[in-house]
Enzyme design. Sequence first.
Site, mmCIF file in Angstrom:
data_model
loop_
_atom_site.group_PDB
_atom_site.id
_atom_site.type_symbol
_atom_site.label_atom_id
_atom_site.label_comp_id
_atom_site.label_asym_id
_atom_site.label_seq_id
_atom_site.Cartn_x
_atom_site.Cartn_y
_atom_site.Cartn_z
ATOM 1 N N SER A 146 0.862 -1.175 0.000
ATOM 2 C CA SER A 146 0.000 0.000 0.000
ATOM 3 C C SER A 146 0.900 1.227 0.000
ATOM 4 O O SER A 146 2.118 1.123 0.164
ATOM 5 C CB SER A 146 -0.934 -0.003 1.218
ATOM 6 N N ASP A 181 -7.306 -6.069 12.206
ATOM 7 C CA ASP A 181 -6.726 -5.644 10.926
ATOM 8 C C ASP A 181 -7.534 -6.307 9.809
ATOM 9 O O ASP A 181 -7.375 -7.504 9.534
ATOM 10 C CB ASP A 181 -5.252 -6.069 10.868
ATOM 11 N N CYS A 184 -5.314 -8.015 6.198
ATOM 12 C CA CYS A 184 -4.003 -7.918 6.848
ATOM 13 C C CYS A 184 -2.829 -8.203 5.930
ATOM 14 O O CYS A 184 -1.668 -8.062 6.354
ATOM 15 C CB CYS A 184 -3.952 -8.843 8.050
ATOM 16 N N GLY A 185 -3.089 -8.615 4.688
ATOM 17 C CA GLY A 185 -1.986 -8.844 3.762
ATOM 18 C C GLY A 185 -1.017 -9.895 4.264
ATOM 19 O O GLY A 185 -1.409 -10.954 4.763
ATOM 20 N N TRP A 186 0.281 -9.593 4.156
ATOM 21 C CA TRP A 186 1.322 -10.517 4.604
ATOM 22 C C TRP A 186 1.710 -10.278 6.057
ATOM 23 O O TRP A 186 2.761 -10.722 6.498
ATOM 24 C CB TRP A 186 2.546 -10.401 3.701
ATOM 25 N N GLY A 187 0.877 -9.572 6.798
ATOM 26 C CA GLY A 187 1.076 -9.444 8.236
ATOM 27 C C GLY A 187 2.030 -8.359 8.677
ATOM 28 O O GLY A 187 2.378 -8.296 9.858
ATOM 29 N N ILE A 206 -8.239 -12.717 2.524
ATOM 30 C CA ILE A 206 -8.929 -13.674 1.653
ATOM 31 C C ILE A 206 -7.949 -14.398 0.737
ATOM 32 O O ILE A 206 -8.348 -15.096 -0.178
ATOM 33 C CB ILE A 206 -10.014 -12.983 0.816
ATOM 34 N N GLN A 210 -1.102 -15.181 1.085
ATOM 35 C CA GLN A 210 -0.797 -14.158 2.079
ATOM 36 C C GLN A 210 -0.868 -14.741 3.482
ATOM 37 O O GLN A 210 0.006 -14.481 4.319
ATOM 38 C CB GLN A 210 -1.771 -12.994 1.953
ATOM 39 N N CYS A 362 -0.563 3.001 -13.169
ATOM 40 C CA CYS A 362 -1.082 3.478 -11.887
ATOM 41 C C CYS A 362 -0.266 4.657 -11.361
ATOM 42 O O CYS A 362 -0.831 5.585 -10.754
ATOM 43 C CB CYS A 362 -1.102 2.343 -10.869
#
Length: 397
Positions: A146, A181, A184-187, A206, A210, A362
């Site tokens: 992010s 969280d 949480c992605g990869w933590g 989800i 990850q 992007c």
Amino acid sequence: MHSEQATLSRPQGPQPQPAVDPPAVLRELLARADVQIGGSRPWDMRVNDGRAFRRILTQWSLGAGESYMDGDWDCERLDMMFERLLRAELDRTAPGMARVKLLAESLRQRLFNLQTVERAHQVGERHYDAGNDVFEAMLDSRMIYSCAYWEQARDLEQAQEHKLEMICRKLELRPGETLLDIGCGWGGLARFAAERHGVRVTGVTISKEQLALAQQRCAGLPVTLLLQDYRSLEGRFDKIVSVGMFEHVGLKNYGVYFDTARRLLAPEGLFLLHTIGVDRSAPHTDPWIERYIFPNGKLPSPRELAGALEGRFIVEDWHNFGTDYDRTLMAWAERFEAAWPRLAPQYDEGFRRMFRYYLLSCAGFFRSRQGQLWQLVLTRPDRRGVYRSVRPGPAAT
């Protein structure tokens, strides 16, 4: 290094074919953005196969992205080209069948809920499960996927650490508190909050890929990580954070999302929402991004977000640092290109061109100012405590 001066390897696509005259309508459209077909400037388009023209004119954004992936055209600096295209708002003047398909996509997103519970795992399977090796090579050591915070940072690693510390300070984390969280992605954030601020974290994702890596990275810490949709969460938490996940919620689910967060948040708690936004409401997601990167995604506008929050949460703080996402994406693109020699045995050239197109288009999106990055601090209406907005000071870690 500012993104305009960032150095990326020159695309190694197919060699240009004999010149084919572009359709006048396409040449004129691109000229509005100061982009030339066959020009010599870094942001000009170099055509390798004349079929690119038909694909762009009939499918617009989707055709442009797919024909780039196939090597039909190249551009030395895609980020600079997309900044110009987006500032000229060419998507609002798409020709012919491209316009019809854009309208059809708009109708599809308005009529159907593309982010149902059944569809929720699609983005995890198609993007985040692409391969941890790609993301490990592209991201910082904590694998924070992010926008970083660059105000006082020297490099990507420091910029992401500053962002995490800013989030924890905005949440007023205290030892022993519980933090949820969402996404949480990869933590990375969960581990940071547990180690640096002594909180107990519950994280949901989800993505199976990850989750597996996040559990390894958070081993031995008071962190519980779950493969679960946010709508099925139960319990009560002192603080809630959601970074880079709201973009997958979908307009039709904003009410459910915020109702769920309010149900889970303690009355005196704080909720920090970190999300990409757009400068004005858009009826559809970019078709290429929808198909190849983030299926079923939707970026909120200020009006859409505020409308969903009304009556549910108090907005204590709304912080915009969208220009930092340009620099973050350029850093990811450089790292991805540098790592390609060791990634190449597992991925083909089409994958490389897809990821390059994603990252650099992007970057242009945020540089054009159509793209924003917001951090909102939200509280329940019944909260009695006073909140003071936080921005990093000179002593940021």
